[in-house]
Design a protein around this motif. Structure first.
Motif, PDB file in Angstrom:
ATOM      1  N   LYS A  15       0.620  -1.313  -0.616  1.00  0.00           N
ATOM      2  CA  LYS A  15      -0.114   0.084  -0.167  1.00  0.00           C
ATOM      3  C   LYS A  15       0.887   1.256  -0.157  1.00  0.00           C
ATOM      4  N   LEU A  16       2.411   0.947   0.423  1.00  0.00           N
ATOM      5  CA  LEU A  16       2.884   2.171   0.762  1.00  0.00           C
ATOM      6  C   LEU A  16       3.025   2.879  -0.772  1.00  0.00           C
ATOM      7  N   ARG A  17       3.557   1.572  -2.073  1.00  0.00           N
ATOM      8  CA  ARG A  17       3.397   2.406  -3.152  1.00  0.00           C
ATOM      9  C   ARG A  17       2.529   2.920  -3.885  1.00  0.00           C
ATOM     10  N   LEU A  18       1.285   2.163  -3.245  1.00  0.00           N
ATOM     11  CA  LEU A  18       0.485   3.543  -4.477  1.00  0.00           C
ATOM     12  C   LEU A  18       0.359   4.709  -3.209  1.00  0.00           C
ATOM     13  N   VAL A  19       0.562   5.339  -1.561  1.00  0.00           N
ATOM     14  CA  VAL A  19       0.724   6.499  -1.504  1.00  0.00           C
ATOM     15  C   VAL A  19       1.389   7.070  -2.171  1.00  0.00           C
ATOM     16  N   LEU A  64      -9.714  11.237  -1.223  1.00  0.00           N
ATOM     17  CA  LEU A  64     -10.746  10.470  -1.595  1.00  0.00           C
ATOM     18  C   LEU A  64     -10.563   9.251  -2.441  1.00  0.00           C
ATOM     19  N   ALA A  65      -9.550   9.737  -3.420  1.00  0.00           N
ATOM     20  CA  ALA A  65      -8.895   8.356  -4.465  1.00  0.00           C
ATOM     21  C   ALA A  65      -8.302   7.064  -3.337  1.00  0.00           C
ATOM     22  N   TYR A  66      -7.435   8.005  -2.395  1.00  0.00           N
ATOM     23  CA  TYR A  66      -7.044   6.878  -1.750  1.00  0.00           C
ATOM     24  C   TYR A  66      -7.713   5.588  -0.711  1.00  0.00           C
ATOM     25  N   LEU A  67      -8.804   6.889  -0.838  1.00  0.00           N
ATOM     26  CA  LEU A  67     -10.147   6.011   0.269  1.00  0.00           C
ATOM     27  C   LEU A  67     -10.498   4.243  -0.545  1.00  0.00           C
ATOM     28  N   PHE A  68     -11.191   5.061  -1.974  1.00  0.00           N
ATOM     29  CA  PHE A  68     -11.202   4.156  -2.947  1.00  0.00           C
ATOM     30  C   PHE A  68      -9.828   3.097  -3.369  1.00  0.00           C
ATOM     31  N   LEU A  69      -8.739   3.417  -3.614  1.00  0.00           N
ATOM     32  CA  LEU A  69      -8.270   2.722  -4.187  1.00  0.00           C
ATOM     33  C   LEU A  69      -7.847   1.655  -3.185  1.00  0.00           C
ATOM     34  N   ASN A  90      -7.872 -15.869  10.186  1.00  0.00           N
ATOM     35  CA  ASN A  90      -8.660 -14.803   9.687  1.00  0.00           C
ATOM     36  C   ASN A  90      -8.187 -13.664   9.931  1.00  0.00           C
ATOM     37  N   SER A  91      -8.757 -13.219  10.920  1.00  0.00           N
ATOM     38  CA  SER A  91      -8.503 -12.714  11.391  1.00  0.00           C
ATOM     39  C   SER A  91      -7.972 -12.108  11.916  1.00  0.00           C
ATOM     40  N   ALA A  92      -6.454 -12.554  11.809  1.00  0.00           N
ATOM     41  CA  ALA A  92      -4.905 -11.209  12.173  1.00  0.00           C
ATOM     42  C   ALA A  92      -5.262 -10.893  10.989  1.00  0.00           C
ATOM     43  N   LEU A  93      -5.566 -11.376   9.687  1.00  0.00           N
ATOM     44  CA  LEU A  93      -5.264 -10.704   8.599  1.00  0.00           C
ATOM     45  C   LEU A  93      -5.856  -9.663   8.242  1.00  0.00           C
ATOM     46  N   LEU A  94      -7.680  -9.556   8.385  1.00  0.00           N
ATOM     47  CA  LEU A  94      -7.959  -8.643   8.608  1.00  0.00           C
ATOM     48  C   LEU A  94      -7.356  -7.248   8.973  1.00  0.00           C
ATOM     49  N   PHE A  95      -7.008  -7.930  10.451  1.00  0.00           N
ATOM     50  CA  PHE A  95      -6.797  -6.369  11.292  1.00  0.00           C
ATOM     51  C   PHE A  95      -5.233  -5.802  10.885  1.00  0.00           C
ATOM     52  N   ALA A  96      -4.059  -7.037   9.994  1.00  0.00           N
ATOM     53  CA  ALA A  96      -3.181  -6.623   9.412  1.00  0.00           C
ATOM     54  C   ALA A  96      -3.813  -5.997   8.362  1.00  0.00           C
ATOM     55  N   ALA A 101      -3.662  -0.723   6.027  1.00  0.00           N
ATOM     56  CA  ALA A 101      -4.504   0.915   5.555  1.00  0.00           C
ATOM     57  C   ALA A 101      -4.671   1.861   5.982  1.00  0.00           C
ATOM     58  N   ILE A 102      -4.688   2.058   6.929  1.00  0.00           N
ATOM     59  CA  ILE A 102      -4.748   2.642   8.025  1.00  0.00           C
ATOM     60  C   ILE A 102      -2.851   3.967   8.538  1.00  0.00           C
ATOM     61  N   ILE A 103      -2.546   3.188   8.500  1.00  0.00           N
ATOM     62  CA  ILE A 103      -1.088   4.126   8.859  1.00  0.00           C
ATOM     63  C   ILE A 103      -0.587   3.963   7.761  1.00  0.00           C
ATOM     64  N   ASP A 104      -1.405   3.700   6.661  1.00  0.00           N
ATOM     65  CA  ASP A 104      -0.452   3.971   5.034  1.00  0.00           C
ATOM     66  C   ASP A 104      -2.002   5.788   4.732  1.00  0.00           C
ATOM     67  N   GLY A 105      -2.783   5.434   5.396  1.00  0.00           N
ATOM     68  CA  GLY A 105      -3.567   6.871   5.295  1.00  0.00           C
ATOM     69  C   GLY A 105      -2.145   8.083   5.913  1.00  0.00           C
ATOM     70  N   ILE A 106      -2.451   7.485   7.094  1.00  0.00           N
ATOM     71  CA  ILE A 106      -1.551   8.705   7.977  1.00  0.00           C
ATOM     72  C   ILE A 106      -0.508   9.509   7.138  1.00  0.00           C
ATOM     73  N   PHE A 107       0.570   7.923   6.786  1.00  0.00           N
ATOM     74  CA  PHE A 107       1.411   8.621   5.882  1.00  0.00           C
ATOM     75  C   PHE A 107       1.361  10.318   5.113  1.00  0.00           C
ATOM     76  N   LEU A 108      -0.098   9.421   4.158  1.00  0.00           N
ATOM     77  CA  LEU A 108      -0.137  10.133   2.969  1.00  0.00           C
ATOM     78  C   LEU A 108      -0.703  11.828   3.415  1.00  0.00           C
ATOM     79  N   VAL A 109      -1.323  11.918   4.612  1.00  0.00           N
ATOM     80  CA  VAL A 109      -2.242  12.902   5.404  1.00  0.00           C
ATOM     81  C   VAL A 109      -0.783  13.560   5.718  1.00  0.00           C
ATOM     82  N   ILE A 110      -0.009  12.659   6.505  1.00  0.00           N
ATOM     83  CA  ILE A 110       1.591  13.607   6.692  1.00  0.00           C
ATOM     84  C   ILE A 110       1.736  14.480   4.661  1.00  0.00           C
ATOM     85  N   LEU A 111       2.055  13.295   4.771  1.00  0.00           N
ATOM     86  CA  LEU A 111       2.693  14.691   3.340  1.00  0.00           C
ATOM     87  C   LEU A 111       2.299  14.881   2.614  1.00  0.00           C
ATOM     88  N   GLN A 112       1.076  14.698   2.870  1.00  0.00           N
ATOM     89  CA  GLN A 112       0.385  16.460   2.133  1.00  0.00           C
ATOM     90  C   GLN A 112       0.180  17.154   3.185  1.00  0.00           C
TER      91      GLN A 112
END
Length: 146
Positions: A15-19, A64-69, A90-96, A101-112
């Protein structure tokens, strides 16, 4: 069993590549919009806030593009048979997946935020910006803003 941290690390890398791509695209679009506004308004008055306005305007669109992608990538992980082959609950995969996604979203906000500060430097270094800011903060403290 595969550890949670190794799965989390791999999902974060993907997901960092996406960010990074979104941040690079945002820089290109912001600079192009800033120069377009500069050329369009060049003869109507001088202002130094073209880049700042361009970056502030497009930031919600890239969020919004990040949320969608990111949600598409999350669904691909959930539906993928490859990730299901990893010996993890399965629960560990779900949480990971959700956590990455949340950590990379926060990284995107910091970059912005960094991009907006850099684009706003020509405005921030002016004396009239600080005079207006201090005047407005004084009004807030006195309760006379409105």
């Amino acid at each position: 069993m595969t550890s949670f941290s190794s799965i989390f690390k791999e999902l974060t890398k993907s997901k960092l590549r996406l960010v990074r791509r979104l941040a690079l695209l945002q820089i290109v679009v912001g600079v192009l919009l800033g120069f377009w506004a500069l050329l369009k308004m060049a003869f109507q008055g001088e202002s130094k806030s073209y880049m700042l306005t361009a970056f502030i305007t497009i930031t919600p669109l890239f969020d919004l593009a990040y949320l969608f992608l990111s949600s598409r990538k999350n669904e691909q992980v959930y539906a993928s048979q490859t990730w299901r082959l990893a010996p993890i609950k399965n629960s560990a995969l779900l949480f990971a997946n959700l956590g990455s996604a949340i950590i990379d979203g926060i990284f995107l906000v910091i970059l912005q935020i960094v991009m907006i500060v850099i684009a706003g430097l020509p405005v921030i270094i002016t004396n009239e910006f600080w005079q207006t800011t201090f005047k407005n903060f004084g009004s807030i403290g006195e309760g006379k803003l409105w």
